[in-house]
Structures are given as structure tokens and as C-alpha cells.
Design a protein around this motif. Structure first.
Motif, PDB file in Angstrom:
ATOM      1  N   ILE A  85      35.666  62.288  67.544  1.00 61.88           N
ATOM      2  CA  ILE A  85      36.500  62.509  66.342  1.00 61.88           C
ATOM      3  C   ILE A  85      36.372  61.351  65.318  1.00 61.88           C
ATOM      4  CG2 ILE A  85      39.033  62.732  65.608  1.00 61.88           C
ATOM      5  CD1 ILE A  85      39.419  63.497  68.567  1.00 61.88           C
ATOM      6  N   SER A  86      35.699  61.733  64.148  1.00 64.22           N
ATOM      7  CA  SER A  86      35.233  60.693  63.213  1.00 64.22           C
ATOM      8  C   SER A  86      35.940  61.402  61.850  1.00 64.22           C
ATOM      9  CB  SER A  86      33.978  60.488  63.407  1.00 64.22           C
ATOM     10  OG  SER A  86      33.463  59.385  62.440  1.00 64.22           O
ATOM     11  N   HIS A  87      35.030  60.950  60.742  1.00 60.34           N
ATOM     12  CA  HIS A  87      35.359  61.145  59.442  1.00 60.34           C
ATOM     13  C   HIS A  87      34.023  61.503  58.647  1.00 60.34           C
ATOM     14  CE1 HIS A  87      38.691  58.374  60.091  1.00 60.34           C
ATOM     15  NE2 HIS A  87      37.849  57.808  61.041  1.00 60.34           N
ATOM     16  N   MET A  88      34.282  62.102  57.302  1.00 61.22           N
ATOM     17  CA  MET A  88      33.367  62.199  56.284  1.00 61.22           C
ATOM     18  C   MET A  88      33.104  60.897  55.622  1.00 61.22           C
ATOM     19  SD  MET A  88      32.038  65.224  56.178  1.00 61.22           S
ATOM     20  CE  MET A  88      31.017  65.153  54.599  1.00 61.22           C
ATOM     21  N   PRO A  89      32.084  60.566  54.944  1.00 62.18           N
ATOM     22  CA  PRO A  89      30.708  61.292  55.091  1.00 62.18           C
ATOM     23  C   PRO A  89      29.992  60.966  56.624  1.00 62.18           C
ATOM     24  CG  PRO A  89      30.570  59.179  53.865  1.00 62.18           C
ATOM     25  CD  PRO A  89      31.961  59.208  54.268  1.00 62.18           C
ATOM     26  N   LEU A  90      30.590  60.112  57.402  1.00 63.63           N
ATOM     27  CA  LEU A  90      29.679  59.861  58.415  1.00 63.63           C
ATOM     28  C   LEU A  90      29.258  60.996  59.190  1.00 63.63           C
ATOM     29  CD1 LEU A  90      28.101  57.631  60.398  1.00 63.63           C
ATOM     30  CD2 LEU A  90      30.482  57.763  61.739  1.00 63.63           C
ATOM     31  N   LEU A  91      30.147  61.830  59.517  1.00 59.44           N
ATOM     32  CA  LEU A  91      29.877  62.936  60.339  1.00 59.44           C
ATOM     33  C   LEU A  91      28.906  63.924  59.693  1.00 59.44           C
ATOM     34  CD1 LEU A  91      33.521  64.176  61.392  1.00 59.44           C
ATOM     35  CD2 LEU A  91      31.587  63.500  62.862  1.00 59.44           C
ATOM     36  N   GLY A  92      28.694  64.244  58.363  1.00 57.12           N
ATOM     37  CA  GLY A  92      27.639  64.834  57.822  1.00 57.12           C
ATOM     38  C   GLY A  92      26.275  64.376  58.479  1.00 57.12           C
ATOM     39  N   TYR A  93      26.449  62.920  57.724  1.00 59.75           N
ATOM     40  CA  TYR A  93      24.912  62.235  58.086  1.00 59.75           C
ATOM     41  C   TYR A  93      24.560  62.249  59.474  1.00 59.75           C
ATOM     42  CZ  TYR A  93      25.587  60.806  53.294  1.00 59.75           C
ATOM     43  OH  TYR A  93      25.690  60.754  51.983  1.00 59.75           O
ATOM     44  N   LEU A  94      25.840  62.151  60.430  1.00 61.76           N
ATOM     45  CA  LEU A  94      25.387  62.127  61.812  1.00 61.76           C
ATOM     46  C   LEU A  94      24.859  63.641  62.466  1.00 61.76           C
ATOM     47  CD1 LEU A  94      25.698  60.334  64.519  1.00 61.76           C
ATOM     48  CD2 LEU A  94      28.049  61.505  64.699  1.00 61.76           C
ATOM     49  N   VAL A  95      24.889  64.457  61.879  1.00 57.50           N
ATOM     50  CA  VAL A  95      24.478  65.797  62.072  1.00 57.50           C
ATOM     51  C   VAL A  95      23.036  65.791  61.448  1.00 57.50           C
ATOM     52  CG1 VAL A  95      24.544  68.270  61.527  1.00 57.50           C
ATOM     53  CG2 VAL A  95      26.484  67.157  62.214  1.00 57.50           C
ATOM     54  N   ALA A  96      22.667  65.289  60.473  1.00 68.70           N
ATOM     55  CA  ALA A  96      21.406  65.347  59.916  1.00 68.70           C
ATOM     56  C   ALA A  96      20.751  64.273  60.647  1.00 68.70           C
ATOM     57  CB  ALA A  96      21.415  64.691  58.404  1.00 68.70           C
ATOM     58  N   GLU A  97      21.324  63.254  61.463  1.00 72.42           N
ATOM     59  CA  GLU A  97      20.586  62.275  61.915  1.00 72.42           C
ATOM     60  C   GLU A  97      20.107  62.903  63.500  1.00 72.42           C
ATOM     61  OE1 GLU A  97      18.690  58.781  62.942  1.00 72.42           O
ATOM     62  OE2 GLU A  97      19.765  59.015  61.094  1.00 72.42           O
ATOM     63  N   LEU A  98      21.109  63.616  64.033  1.00 72.55           N
ATOM     64  CA  LEU A  98      20.711  64.093  65.558  1.00 72.55           C
ATOM     65  C   LEU A  98      19.858  65.324  65.287  1.00 72.55           C
ATOM     66  CD1 LEU A  98      24.321  63.670  66.836  1.00 72.55           C
ATOM     67  CD2 LEU A  98      22.222  62.454  67.550  1.00 72.55           C
ATOM     68  N   VAL A  99      19.863  66.228  64.336  1.00 72.76           N
ATOM     69  CA  VAL A  99      19.375  67.618  64.271  1.00 72.76           C
ATOM     70  C   VAL A  99      18.189  67.425  62.905  1.00 72.76           C
ATOM     71  CG1 VAL A  99      19.513  69.870  63.823  1.00 72.76           C
ATOM     72  CG2 VAL A  99      21.571  68.778  65.051  1.00 72.76           C
ATOM     73  N   LYS A 100      16.969  67.086  63.446  1.00 73.68           N
ATOM     74  CA  LYS A 100      15.976  66.818  62.399  1.00 73.68           C
ATOM     75  C   LYS A 100      15.943  68.218  61.587  1.00 73.68           C
ATOM     76  CE  LYS A 100      15.450  62.817  64.076  1.00 73.68           C
ATOM     77  NZ  LYS A 100      16.454  61.892  63.646  1.00 73.68           N
ATOM     78  N   GLY A 101      15.617  67.925  60.068  1.00 74.31           N
ATOM     79  CA  GLY A 101      15.452  68.867  59.224  1.00 74.31           C
ATOM     80  C   GLY A 101      16.683  69.740  58.651  1.00 74.31           C
ATOM     81  N   VAL A 102      17.924  69.085  59.142  1.00 73.42           N
ATOM     82  CA  VAL A 102      19.037  69.727  58.721  1.00 73.42           C
ATOM     83  C   VAL A 102      19.712  68.814  57.567  1.00 73.42           C
ATOM     84  CG1 VAL A 102      21.474  70.472  59.340  1.00 73.42           C
ATOM     85  CG2 VAL A 102      19.531  70.928  60.912  1.00 73.42           C
ATOM     86  N   GLU A 103      20.137  69.400  56.657  1.00 81.80           N
ATOM     87  CA  GLU A 103      20.840  68.791  55.429  1.00 81.80           C
ATOM     88  C   GLU A 103      22.358  68.294  55.833  1.00 81.80           C
ATOM     89  OE1 GLU A 103      20.005  67.669  52.273  1.00 81.80           O
ATOM     90  OE2 GLU A 103      18.058  68.450  53.017  1.00 81.80           O
ATOM     91  N   PRO A 104      22.798  67.280  55.542  1.00 83.49           N
ATOM     92  CA  PRO A 104      24.343  66.978  56.139  1.00 83.49           C
ATOM     93  C   PRO A 104      25.231  67.847  55.585  1.00 83.49           C
ATOM     94  CG  PRO A 104      23.123  64.975  54.837  1.00 83.49           C
ATOM     95  CD  PRO A 104      22.408  66.251  54.799  1.00 83.49           C
ATOM     96  N   PRO A 105      25.988  68.703  56.712  1.00 84.68           N
ATOM     97  CA  PRO A 105      27.041  69.708  56.224  1.00 84.68           C
ATOM     98  C   PRO A 105      28.153  68.998  56.078  1.00 84.68           C
ATOM     99  CG  PRO A 105      26.591  69.297  58.814  1.00 84.68           C
ATOM    100  CD  PRO A 105      25.497  68.347  58.167  1.00 84.68           C
ATOM    101  N   LEU A 106      28.958  69.713  55.341  1.00 82.89           N
ATOM    102  CA  LEU A 106      30.289  69.250  55.049  1.00 82.89           C
ATOM    103  C   LEU A 106      31.024  69.448  56.128  1.00 82.89           C
ATOM    104  CD1 LEU A 106      30.665  70.128  51.188  1.00 82.89           C
ATOM    105  CD2 LEU A 106      30.278  68.089  51.940  1.00 82.89           C
ATOM    106  N   PHE A 107      32.412  68.899  56.266  1.00 80.19           N
ATOM    107  CA  PHE A 107      33.160  68.978  57.303  1.00 80.19           C
ATOM    108  C   PHE A 107      34.484  69.207  56.585  1.00 80.19           C
ATOM    109  CE2 PHE A 107      30.188  67.483  60.164  1.00 80.19           C
ATOM    110  CZ  PHE A 107      30.515  67.736  61.406  1.00 80.19           C
ATOM    111  N   ALA A 108      35.175  70.366  56.959  1.00 74.50           N
ATOM    112  CA  ALA A 108      36.533  70.408  56.686  1.00 74.50           C
ATOM    113  C   ALA A 108      37.333  69.487  57.498  1.00 74.50           C
ATOM    114  CB  ALA A 108      36.909  71.904  56.403  1.00 74.50           C
TER     115      ALA A 108
END
Length: 156
Positions: free
Chosen positions: A107-130
């Protein structure tokens, strides 16, 4: 391993600092909606990692009413809004390995969560989190893929 990355519920702005912002009534309601939906996807969590910010703590308090107690839960300074995504990914994966966790809720925050997804899943742009939104990531060995992303508005 399945990683469930969740953004805190909607928070108000009437606080002495960003760290002290509290959930609004709408934030609590949407978190409850997501908790009920998430119960249908996963029965429990082995490990829960929560930001020290009050709105994230309150989000966990709401979610914890809908799930059995995890084997371990920790408050991590590495998952604040301005946290470094590489460090955050390394830390959460290290804790998951240490506690042999197969199902991890973060349980965290934007913008970290979007960047975290991109860090973990190679080739994915950082998604927005509602607010109250959740993304599930499947990790098998060194490979990670996005399973799904849900928001309170897509499930209601």
C-alpha cells in the motif's frame, strides 16, 4: 509470487503536512469497495508492506478488516511518494523472499507505484493508479507480468 500494488484511498488536503493527510469519507468507501472485490480474488496475504504516511496506514486499517491477519506486515519508509522505484522494488522483493511470501500486498502512493510497476515489469510504461486502485503483478523467477489493474470505478 503475486504482488498486489495498491494506492491509498482518497485523502483530504487539510493537514499540517503531506504525511498527515487523512482519508476522506469517499476514500474510506472506495477502499471498502476494493477490499470486498479483492476478497474474491485472493483469500489472504502472506506479507503486507505499508507506507508510513497516515492515509496509507488508514487504507490498511480498512483492508485488514476484510482479510485474515497476514503472517507479517511492515511499515516501510522506502515506499513513500518520492521513494526510489529501484530501491523500493529491491526492498519489497527482499522482504518477500525473507518471509517466503507468495502473496504480497503493498500500500503506497503515486508516482512511486507507477514507476514500481515499470521497474518490475520490463517494457511497461508506468501506469496511473486511481485512489484505491490495485494492480496485480505475477512474478515467476526473474520474469514479471501485469495480471490486471482495477479501480473502484471499474468494479462498481
Amino acid at each position: 509470487m503475486q504482488l498486489y500494488l495498491m494506492r491509498h484511498g482518497e485523502a483530504g488536503f487539510n493537514a499540517a503536512s503531506d504525511k498527515e493527510r487523512t482519508l476522506t469519507n469517499s476514500g474510506r468507501y472506495h477502499t471498502k469497495l476494493m477490499s470486498n472485490w479483492l476478497c474474491q480474488q485472493v483469500a489472504d496475504f502472506d506479507l503486507v508492506l505499508v507506507s508510513p504516511y497516515l492515509r496509507a496506514q488508514q487504507t490498511w486499517q480498512e483492508i485488514s478488516q476484510h482479510f485474515p491477519s497476514p503472517r507479517k506486515w511492515l511499515v516501510l519508509d522506502d515506499i513513500i511518494p518520492a521513494g526510489d522505484p529501484t530501491t523500493a522494488a529491491d526492498v519489497l522483493l527482499a522482504y518477500a523472499e525473507q518471509y517466503k511470501a507468495d502473496k504480497v500486498l503493498v500500500i503506497s502512493h503515486m508516482p512511486l507505484l507507477g514507476y514500481l510497476v515499470a521497474e518490475l515489469v520490463k517494457g511497461v510504461e508506468p501506469p496511473l493508479f486511481a485512489t484505491s486502485g490495485i494492480t496485480m503483478i505475477d512474478k515467476h523467477g526473474e520474469s514479471c507480468s501485469m495480471g490486471w489493474q482495477q479501480t473502484p470505478h471499474t468494479i462498481s
